[in-house]
Design an enzyme around this catalytic site. Structure first.
Site, PDB file in Angstrom:
ATOM      1  N   ARG A   1       0.842  -1.186   0.000  1.00  0.00           N
ATOM      2  CA  ARG A   1       0.000   0.000   0.000  1.00  0.00           C
ATOM      3  C   ARG A   1       0.887   1.249   0.000  1.00  0.00           C
ATOM      4  O   ARG A   1       1.958   1.273   0.610  1.00  0.00           O
ATOM      5  CB  ARG A   1      -0.871  -0.020   1.262  1.00  0.00           C
ATOM      6  CG  ARG A   1      -1.778   1.184   1.482  1.00  0.00           C
ATOM      7  CD  ARG A   1      -2.908   1.206   0.504  1.00  0.00           C
ATOM      8  NE  ARG A   1      -4.042   2.000   0.976  1.00  0.00           N
ATOM      9  CZ  ARG A   1      -4.949   2.538   0.182  1.00  0.00           C
ATOM     10  NH1 ARG A   1      -4.848   2.392  -1.117  1.00  0.00           N
ATOM     11  NH2 ARG A   1      -5.957   3.219   0.671  1.00  0.00           N
TER      12      ARG A   1
ATOM     13  N   THR B   1      -9.834   0.712  -9.741  1.00  0.00           N
ATOM     14  CA  THR B   1      -8.753  -0.136  -9.274  1.00  0.00           C
ATOM     15  C   THR B   1      -8.764  -1.297 -10.259  1.00  0.00           C
ATOM     16  O   THR B   1      -9.557  -1.292 -11.198  1.00  0.00           O
ATOM     17  CB  THR B   1      -9.065  -0.606  -7.823  1.00  0.00           C
ATOM     18  OG1 THR B   1      -9.058   0.545  -6.971  1.00  0.00           O
ATOM     19  CG2 THR B   1      -8.083  -1.600  -7.275  1.00  0.00           C
TER      20      THR B   1
ATOM     21  N   THR C   1      -3.853  -0.559  -7.511  1.00  0.00           N
ATOM     22  CA  THR C   1      -4.629   0.618  -7.862  1.00  0.00           C
ATOM     23  C   THR C   1      -3.769   1.873  -7.912  1.00  0.00           C
ATOM     24  O   THR C   1      -2.637   1.883  -7.400  1.00  0.00           O
ATOM     25  CB  THR C   1      -5.747   0.814  -6.812  1.00  0.00           C
ATOM     26  OG1 THR C   1      -6.611   1.883  -7.208  1.00  0.00           O
ATOM     27  CG2 THR C   1      -5.161   1.135  -5.445  1.00  0.00           C
TER      28      THR C   1
ATOM     29  N   GLU D   1      -5.982   4.530  -7.240  1.00  0.00           N
ATOM     30  CA  GLU D   1      -7.127   5.123  -6.534  1.00  0.00           C
ATOM     31  C   GLU D   1      -8.202   5.582  -7.508  1.00  0.00           C
ATOM     32  O   GLU D   1      -8.888   4.756  -8.098  1.00  0.00           O
ATOM     33  CB  GLU D   1      -6.691   6.257  -5.610  1.00  0.00           C
ATOM     34  CG  GLU D   1      -7.805   6.930  -4.836  1.00  0.00           C
ATOM     35  CD  GLU D   1      -8.580   6.015  -3.880  1.00  0.00           C
ATOM     36  OE1 GLU D   1      -9.491   6.522  -3.221  1.00  0.00           O
ATOM     37  OE2 GLU D   1      -8.288   4.831  -3.781  1.00  0.00           O
TER      38      GLU D   1
ATOM     39  N   GLU E   1      -3.885   8.264  -3.573  1.00  0.00           N
ATOM     40  CA  GLU E   1      -4.297   7.340  -2.519  1.00  0.00           C
ATOM     41  C   GLU E   1      -4.467   7.997  -1.160  1.00  0.00           C
ATOM     42  O   GLU E   1      -5.239   7.523  -0.310  1.00  0.00           O
ATOM     43  CB  GLU E   1      -3.250   6.227  -2.406  1.00  0.00           C
ATOM     44  CG  GLU E   1      -3.817   4.888  -2.025  1.00  0.00           C
ATOM     45  CD  GLU E   1      -4.718   4.323  -3.100  1.00  0.00           C
ATOM     46  OE1 GLU E   1      -5.927   4.197  -2.822  1.00  0.00           O
ATOM     47  OE2 GLU E   1      -4.242   4.006  -4.188  1.00  0.00           O
TER      48      GLU E   1
ATOM     49  N   ASP F   1      -7.655   8.725   0.826  1.00  0.00           N
ATOM     50  CA  ASP F   1      -8.362   7.702   1.605  1.00  0.00           C
ATOM     51  C   ASP F   1      -8.235   7.927   3.110  1.00  0.00           C
ATOM     52  O   ASP F   1      -8.888   7.232   3.890  1.00  0.00           O
ATOM     53  CB  ASP F   1      -7.814   6.306   1.274  1.00  0.00           C
ATOM     54  CG  ASP F   1      -8.436   5.721   0.017  1.00  0.00           C
ATOM     55  OD1 ASP F   1      -9.358   6.345  -0.531  1.00  0.00           O
ATOM     56  OD2 ASP F   1      -7.995   4.647  -0.415  1.00  0.00           O
TER      57      ASP F   1
ATOM     58  N   SER G   1      -7.772   0.998   3.222  1.00  0.00           N
ATOM     59  CA  SER G   1      -8.211   0.590   1.892  1.00  0.00           C
ATOM     60  C   SER G   1      -9.378  -0.382   2.010  1.00  0.00           C
ATOM     61  O   SER G   1      -9.600  -0.983   3.058  1.00  0.00           O
ATOM     62  CB  SER G   1      -7.051  -0.098   1.157  1.00  0.00           C
ATOM     63  OG  SER G   1      -7.493  -0.744  -0.016  1.00  0.00           O
ATOM     64  N   SER G   2     -10.110  -0.547   0.912  1.00  0.00           N
ATOM     65  CA  SER G   2     -11.170  -1.560   0.836  1.00  0.00           C
ATOM     66  C   SER G   2     -10.772  -2.752  -0.023  1.00  0.00           C
ATOM     67  O   SER G   2     -11.580  -3.666  -0.211  1.00  0.00           O
ATOM     68  CB  SER G   2     -12.450  -0.948   0.264  1.00  0.00           C
ATOM     69  OG  SER G   2     -12.989  -0.002   1.147  1.00  0.00           O
TER      70      SER G   2
ATOM     71  N   GLY H   1     -13.535   0.808  -5.098  1.00  0.00           N
ATOM     72  CA  GLY H   1     -13.574   1.571  -3.861  1.00  0.00           C
ATOM     73  C   GLY H   1     -14.199   0.767  -2.748  1.00  0.00           C
ATOM     74  O   GLY H   1     -13.968  -0.439  -2.618  1.00  0.00           O
TER      75      GLY H   1
END
Length: 585
Positions: free
Chosen positions: A103, A402, A420, A422, A441, A444, A463-464, A485
């Protein structure tokens, strides 16, 4: 390797489609069945790149990186080396699951008030298109970590297909053109972005071949030098310069704020190898990502809540009503507690507790909950209940674009990989001379000062992303994931309910409308699902709809008896996806 499956059986697999020949010359197909390695991505070039690696003897990890690199060329507005992601890997020989968190991270200059001016939050559209929104990219470090630890091929070998595609070109499809058109105003604000994606000042022409020689050269640097060639030297300096001095066009009218990223921020970036989230559901064992991804815990909590219902025995409307309400409750807890575990105490054991799920299930009635609900208190279900309840806050916006890819090999290794930049088009800035977009990103993060997901130096935003692998009797039966998302979580969750409980084939599960409840008064729905008998039945229970063109864009692989594998991608959403499976293996 023989892959066992009992309860899933044929319902998971064929859906009326026969075997597909590897690398067929025709267009992309969304479903393919065979007995060897399998690939499912959103793009035919990427699927072929992965299959090329498998055919040459590479494993699923090698093939996943090859596909991801190709997607960075052909799907550059969704993913690429300017972003980050999460990878879940099953190592068949060792019979264990590992995950790699790459990430994006906040620069060392970040503070909790970085997205505020004069005591007020910077408007979201201005946060997105700015140097402030770009996190330190993690993708290349993630690729190197995966290949070094678990791969069998070099970076040079797995990047080779993508380098050729970037150098010699690919064909513009409707999705590519539409995404440029959607971002046209933002892209025109930056000289480097206009030059690459709006050649001669015009939108790309549908059906025309285009290339990206700058990205080919950047990939070649990474191929020769490894991640060091990205995180130090000319590429790293160019990334920092783009963030700190955005390449705005002379006629730009947008308020583009500068960021503050240093070459040291890039040189110090590390991918994290984390243990997976492990949960159980009706005899299945489900592996997902730990925070800062919220996907693994949120899906696990929702499934724990749903385990108290006989979803297979209920009517479709009754089963979906429970799914929607379980998702609402799990999202309330996600919004309150989940963030980077290196900066906050995430109550993971409490959120995974079956007893906590029982308490939350007690709040579900036979009709729609009319509005959002407060979070529960998972700390009471921890071994140490003394940790104070963290205050809840509205969840930050999360971009809907993504990509996800799913790969397996003939030895039984499996990779579920979501990555991703974003929002569609990231922060809008192509790194000059290097051919890739930067992420946005860091939008977020939550701007509420007391929230666990507040911006901080070096922190990774929540993040999801939800790459997931499902096992039964110790063997994988399903691997899947999606972009979208926060709708990623509901897309994966609904698919698990459809396949594991409702016994739908992958083809039927992918084709069905999706319903996405994320703790709000309205429930998202796509493909006209509100007008189906299911949607009308749910509306009679009090559900209000928020129609949207598309929720999620799944890819998956199902593993059947006798070594049969089925790769599945979307038949419609995003123009459809590409599934390939080796035959005769």
């Amino acid at each position: 390797m023989r892959r066992g499956v009992m309860v899933l059986g044929a319902a998971l697999l064929l859906g009326g489609v026969g075997g597909a020949q590897t690398g067929s010359a025709g267009g992309k197909v969304p479903l393919a069945t065979g007995t060897g390695g399998a690939v499912s991505t959103v793009d035919l070039d990427a699927s072929r790149a992965a299959m090329q690696i498998l055919e040459s003897g590479g494993n699923a990890v090698d093939a996943a990186v090859a596909a991801a690199a190709s997607l960075g060329v052909t799907e550059p507005f969704s993913c690429g080396i300017g972003g980050g992601g999460f990878m879940v890997i099953y190592l068949a020989r060792e019979n264990r699951v590992v995950t790699i968190d790459h990430r994006e991270a906040a620069p060392a200059s970040f503070t909790p008030t970085v997205f505020s001016e004069n005591g007020q939050p910077i408007p979201f559209d201005q946060r997105v298109t700015s140097g402030l929104s770009a996190g330190v990219p993690g993708t290349v470090k993630g690729w190197e970590e995966a290949l070094t630890r678990y791969g069998t091929r070099t970076m040079r070998q797995v990047l080779a297909p993508a380098i050729l595609t970037a150098r010699y070109g690919f064909t513009v499809d409707e999705n590519y053109r539409a995404q440029v058109q959607e971002n046209e105003a933002r892209f025109r604000a930056f000289t480097s972005t206009t030059s690459l994606y709006l050649p001669n000042g015009e939108l790309p022409v549908l059906g025309r071949r285009i290339n990206n020689p700058d990205l080919a050269r950047t990939y070649d640097t990474i191929a020769r030098q490894g991640a060091k060639g990205f995180y130090t030297g000319a590429v790293a300096e160019a990334i920092a310069a783009t963030v700190n001095t955005p390449p705005v066009a002379p006629n730009n009218t947008l308020n583009v704020r500068k960021g503050n990223m240093t070459p040291a921020d890039l040189a110090n970036y590390e991918a994290r190898v984390r243990p997976p989230v492990v949960s159980t559901y009706r005899g299945y064992t489900i592996y997902g990502m730990q925070p800062p991804s919220s996907g693994g815990l949120t899906i696990a909590e929702a499934l724990n809540i749903l385990e108290g219902y006989d979803l297979a025995g209920l009517s479709e409307v009754e089963a979906y009503q429970r799914y929607i309400e379980a998702s609402r409750l799990a999202f309330a807890d996600r919004g309150a507690y989940m963030a980077d575990p290196e900066y906050t105490d995430v109550p993971r054991n409490g959120l995974l507790s079956k007893e906590f799920a029982t308490e939350r299930r007690g709040l579900i009635g036979p009709r729609a909950t009319p509005s959002s609900v407060p979070p529960g208190d998972p700390f009471r279900f921890q071994a140490d209940p003394s940790t104070p309840l963290r205050p809840a806050a509205p969840a930050g916006y999360e971009g809907n674009d993504t990509t996800h890819l799913t790969v397996s090999d003939a030895e039984g290794n499996v990779v579920a990989y979501t990555f991703t930049i974003e929002s569609i088009g990231g922060n809008g800035m192509v790194v000059p001379g290097h051919g890739f977009l930067l992420n946005n990103e860091l939008t977020d993060f939550d701007v509420a000062a007391s929230h666990p997901n507040v911006p901080e130096a070096g922190k990774r935003p929540r993040s999801s992303m939800s790459p997931t692998i499902v096992f039964q009797n110790g063997k994988p039966v399903l691997a899947l994931g999606s972009p979208g998302g926060s709708t990623i979580i509901t897309t994966v969750l609904q698919t698990l309910v459809d396949v594991l409980d409702r016994k739908k084939s992958l083809a039927d599960a992918f084709a069905a409308p999706r319903f996405s409840q994320r703790n709000s008064a309205t429930t998202g729905v796509d493909l006209g699902g509100e007008n189906t008998p299911l949607g009308q039945g749910l509306a009679a229970l009090g559900y209000a709809w928020a129609p949207t063109p598309q929720i999620g864009r799944l890819t998956a692989i199902g593993f059947g008896e006798g070594g049969t594998v089925t790769a599945a991608a979307e038949p419609v959403r995003g123009g459809g996806g590409s599934a390939l499976v080796q035959t005769g293996r």
